[in-house]
Design a protein around this motif. Structure first.
Motif, PDB file in Angstrom:
ATOM      1  N   UNK A  51       0.888  -1.412  -0.077  1.00 55.33           N
ATOM      2  CA  UNK A  51       0.114   0.014   0.077  1.00 55.33           C
ATOM      3  C   UNK A  51       0.840   1.303  -0.026  1.00 55.33           C
ATOM      4  N   UNK A  52       0.592   2.212  -0.898  1.00 57.36           N
ATOM      5  CA  UNK A  52       1.292   3.271  -1.225  1.00 57.36           C
ATOM      6  C   UNK A  52       1.128   4.389  -0.231  1.00 57.36           C
ATOM      7  N   UNK A  53       2.223   5.336  -0.109  1.00 50.35           N
ATOM      8  CA  UNK A  53       1.916   6.539   0.479  1.00 50.35           C
ATOM      9  C   UNK A  53       0.660   7.240  -0.037  1.00 50.35           C
ATOM     10  N   UNK A  54       0.763   7.324  -1.521  1.00 42.55           N
ATOM     11  CA  UNK A  54      -0.646   8.171  -2.061  1.00 42.55           C
ATOM     12  C   UNK A  54      -1.945   7.404  -1.725  1.00 42.55           C
ATOM     13  N   UNK A  55      -1.756   6.332  -1.529  1.00 43.60           N
ATOM     14  CA  UNK A  55      -3.248   5.400  -1.053  1.00 43.60           C
ATOM     15  C   UNK A  55      -3.552   6.064   0.404  1.00 43.60           C
ATOM     16  N   UNK A  56      -2.631   6.038   1.066  1.00 42.46           N
ATOM     17  CA  UNK A  56      -2.877   6.460   2.416  1.00 42.46           C
ATOM     18  C   UNK A  56      -3.315   7.987   2.524  1.00 42.46           C
ATOM     19  N   UNK A  57      -2.591   8.764   1.852  1.00 39.40           N
ATOM     20  CA  UNK A  57      -3.229  10.275   1.841  1.00 39.40           C
ATOM     21  C   UNK A  57      -4.639  10.161   1.041  1.00 39.40           C
ATOM     22  N   UNK A  58      -4.881   9.449   0.202  1.00 43.92           N
ATOM     23  CA  UNK A  58      -6.272   9.454  -0.279  1.00 43.92           C
ATOM     24  C   UNK A  58      -7.258   9.118   0.520  1.00 43.92           C
ATOM     25  N   UNK A  59      -7.063   8.076   1.480  1.00 48.47           N
ATOM     26  CA  UNK A  59      -7.820   7.454   2.567  1.00 48.47           C
ATOM     27  C   UNK A  59      -8.044   8.753   3.520  1.00 48.47           C
ATOM     28  N   UNK A  60      -6.959   9.350   4.047  1.00 51.28           N
ATOM     29  CA  UNK A  60      -7.059  10.348   5.098  1.00 51.28           C
ATOM     30  C   UNK A  60      -7.780  11.356   4.644  1.00 51.28           C
ATOM     31  N   UNK A  61      -7.732  11.754   3.301  1.00 53.69           N
ATOM     32  CA  UNK A  61      -8.285  12.990   2.748  1.00 53.69           C
ATOM     33  C   UNK A  61      -9.879  12.745   2.752  1.00 53.69           C
ATOM     34  N   UNK A  62     -10.100  11.555   2.766  1.00 56.86           N
ATOM     35  CA  UNK A  62     -11.759  11.424   2.498  1.00 56.86           C
ATOM     36  C   UNK A  62     -12.384  11.392   3.799  1.00 56.86           C
ATOM     37  N   UNK A  63     -11.777  11.426   4.874  1.00 57.70           N
ATOM     38  CA  UNK A  63     -12.184  11.531   6.138  1.00 57.70           C
ATOM     39  C   UNK A  63     -12.864  12.918   6.541  1.00 57.70           C
ATOM     40  N   UNK A  64     -14.130  12.646   7.263  1.00 62.00           N
ATOM     41  CA  UNK A  64     -14.770  13.803   7.475  1.00 62.00           C
ATOM     42  C   UNK A  64     -13.772  14.781   8.464  1.00 62.00           C
ATOM     43  N   UNK A  65     -13.235  13.856   9.288  1.00 64.48           N
ATOM     44  CA  UNK A  65     -12.224  14.594  10.284  1.00 64.48           C
ATOM     45  C   UNK A  65     -11.255  15.561   9.745  1.00 64.48           C
ATOM     46  N   UNK A  66     -10.775  15.175   8.534  1.00 59.23           N
ATOM     47  CA  UNK A  66      -9.791  15.981   7.870  1.00 59.23           C
ATOM     48  C   UNK A  66     -10.194  16.995   6.817  1.00 59.23           C
ATOM     49  N   UNK A  67     -11.460  17.159   6.804  1.00 58.37           N
ATOM     50  CA  UNK A  67     -12.055  17.908   5.495  1.00 58.37           C
ATOM     51  C   UNK A  67     -11.448  19.384   5.746  1.00 58.37           C
ATOM     52  N   UNK A  68     -11.157  19.958   4.599  1.00 59.53           N
ATOM     53  CA  UNK A  68     -10.616  21.469   4.727  1.00 59.53           C
ATOM     54  C   UNK A  68      -9.158  21.440   4.959  1.00 59.53           C
ATOM     55  N   UNK A  69      -8.658  20.321   5.312  1.00 56.38           N
ATOM     56  CA  UNK A  69      -6.964  20.378   5.727  1.00 56.38           C
ATOM     57  C   UNK A  69      -5.993  20.620   4.261  1.00 56.38           C
ATOM     58  N   UNK A  70      -5.195  21.369   4.682  1.00 54.15           N
ATOM     59  CA  UNK A  70      -4.052  21.546   3.427  1.00 54.15           C
ATOM     60  C   UNK A  70      -3.435  20.114   3.019  1.00 54.15           C
ATOM     61  N   UNK A  71      -3.125  20.269   1.629  1.00 53.07           N
ATOM     62  CA  UNK A  71      -2.662  19.081   1.273  1.00 53.07           C
ATOM     63  C   UNK A  71      -1.286  18.529   2.049  1.00 53.07           C
ATOM     64  N   UNK A  72      -0.485  19.430   2.497  1.00 50.17           N
ATOM     65  CA  UNK A  72       0.652  19.110   3.095  1.00 50.17           C
ATOM     66  C   UNK A  72       0.335  18.558   4.488  1.00 50.17           C
ATOM     67  N   UNK A  73      -0.577  19.369   5.171  1.00 48.96           N
ATOM     68  CA  UNK A  73      -1.046  18.570   6.362  1.00 48.96           C
ATOM     69  C   UNK A  73      -1.339  17.081   6.237  1.00 48.96           C
ATOM     70  N   UNK A  74      -1.982  16.925   5.103  1.00 45.56           N
ATOM     71  CA  UNK A  74      -2.663  15.561   5.211  1.00 45.56           C
ATOM     72  C   UNK A  74      -1.342  14.560   4.890  1.00 45.56           C
ATOM     73  N   UNK A  75      -0.621  15.073   4.161  1.00 51.10           N
ATOM     74  CA  UNK A  75       0.720  14.095   3.606  1.00 51.10           C
ATOM     75  C   UNK A  75       1.612  14.015   5.147  1.00 51.10           C
ATOM     76  N   UNK A  76       1.459  14.959   5.950  1.00 49.29           N
ATOM     77  CA  UNK A  76       2.166  14.830   7.132  1.00 49.29           C
ATOM     78  C   UNK A  76       1.529  13.807   8.101  1.00 49.29           C
TER      79      UNK A  76
END
Lengths: 228, 228
Positions: free
Chosen positions: B1-26
């Motif tokens: 499972x790639x880093x990009x997959x994880x980013x995508x999963x996290x970005x889809x969570x309600x909890x992280x809506x509106x977060x900057x891309x680099x925050x999600x990456x972190x």
DNA sequence: CGTCATATTGATGGGCATCAATATATGTGG
DNA sequence: CCACATATATTGATGCCCATCAATATGACG
């Protein structure tokens, strides 16, 4: 009741810990004091959210009414605590009824618009909200467990043991904060069952029960009962 | 499972809506993927908080164990949802057990230290937290009401009616997301009672029940039953 | 095909609600 | 201050819902 009084009340709330003085003052300016008698409603379920509330004196019970008319008490809110914070931020309507359990009860209504604006601007408030919501969540989780897994007796025993007690050497006297009828509703049982439980325990010399106080005689046995 | 997959999963969570891309990456960089089989534990009650969790695939049930050994399921968490957010921020230990309900189940563990630091810095995250906690709180309030006021039949009827249904003209087919044994635990009843209820309703031609699916034949009567 | 978890069905019992009656407080007006 | 009205609390009789214990059936899976 003066502005300064309101400021003091608000400043003492967990929700507003760490907030700047002028922020608290702004909230105070947007607040209104309600004086209520026992049984008077603070909000109705389904009503559009106007603001959140802080109990200054007395008590408020939050409850819902089932389709068949029975009501379930979600929680009793005492002085120094807030309610409806969550509804204000994420819902348009109050999710439960709220009414005073004592006379007199004083409740501060904090205007939703000012609060919401401040929530956007002040990071401290966000922290307070998270802490407050977590606390509520934790209490509700406890209630789910209690109501589903524990017997009526265990719930009552737990409740009594959690109450602040006075007195020494194996005779702890606890004061019931509400009439027994209401206590029964909170525990999810009928007043009859509550009465019978106390009587049975009195016969076994575990407690002594009068109208509004319960004396705990046998701590150990009661703790066993609390575990079902 | 790639880093990009994880980013995508996290970005889809309600909890992280509106977060900057680099925050999600972190956050993604601070995350670990767990692959679990049915019955495997994610966390134990009382364990020190290491992080919060997001379900990617399968399901996780949160539950507590009563003194007498009976367990009560607080909730089932499905894909795209998070849990233990509240514990992380305000408590030092997890307040309940969590274990996978399916094979395979994939859970992302998001490092608590990174999350906490970000919570301090990013206002969006605070917003997400409040929304998330409110949602949890609301669900727990529903559960308190259901468990205390409603009968076993009413709880089951509600549950079935809330499930996503397929099929038309008065024959809605719902797929049970968990085995009946577990459904019973969630509803706070025994498997035997669940079985008897379904059988009774089948005899009255309200539903048809097979191993893992229930066909709702009489919607109206079921809705009446759902109201006790 | 055998083994094990899941599911069904029956018999029995207990916890708690319900209905009903009485007793005890609480508060009100004469 | 007492009599009356009302709300709260106790106590009893009865019944139902649902848990428990036990046995069997059925499906899942190696």
């Amino acid at each position: 009741m003066s502005h300064a009084d309101i400021v003091e009340t608000l400043g003492a709330l967990a929700l507003f810990q760490g907030l700047a003085a002028d922020s608290v003052a702004a909230l105070a300016a947007a607040s209104r004091l309600h004086s209520l008698q026992r049984g008077e409603r603070v909000v109705h379920e389904g009503e559009p959210c106007r603001g959140l509330f802080a109990v200054r004196k007395g008590g408020v019970r939050l409850f819902r009414i089932a389709p068949d008319g029975k009501e379930q008490i979600l929680h009793r809110v005492g002085p120094g605590r807030t309610f409806a914070e969550a509804a204000l931020l994420t819902m348009s309507c109050y999710p439960a009824h709220a009414e005073a359990t004592e006379t007199p009860t004083e409740v501060l209504e904090i205007g939703g618009d000012v609060f919401l604006r401040m929530f956007e601007e002040d990071r401290r408030l966000a922290r307070g909200m998270v802490a407050s919501l977590s606390s509520w969540l934790h209490r509700m989780v406890e209630r789910v467990e209690e109501l589903s897994v524990l017997s009526a007796g265990a719930r009552l025993a737990r409740y009594l043991l959690d109450l602040p007690a006075a007195g020494e050497d194996g005779r702890a006297t606890v004061e019931l904060p509400v009439p027994k009828k209401e206590l029964a509703a909170y525990l999810g049982i009928t007043p009859e069952t509550l009465s019978r439980l106390l009587r049975k325990w009195q016969d076994r010399e575990l407690v002594e029960s009068t109208r509004r106080t319960v004396v705990i005689l046998d701590f150990d046995t009661l703790m066993t009962l609390a575990e079902d």
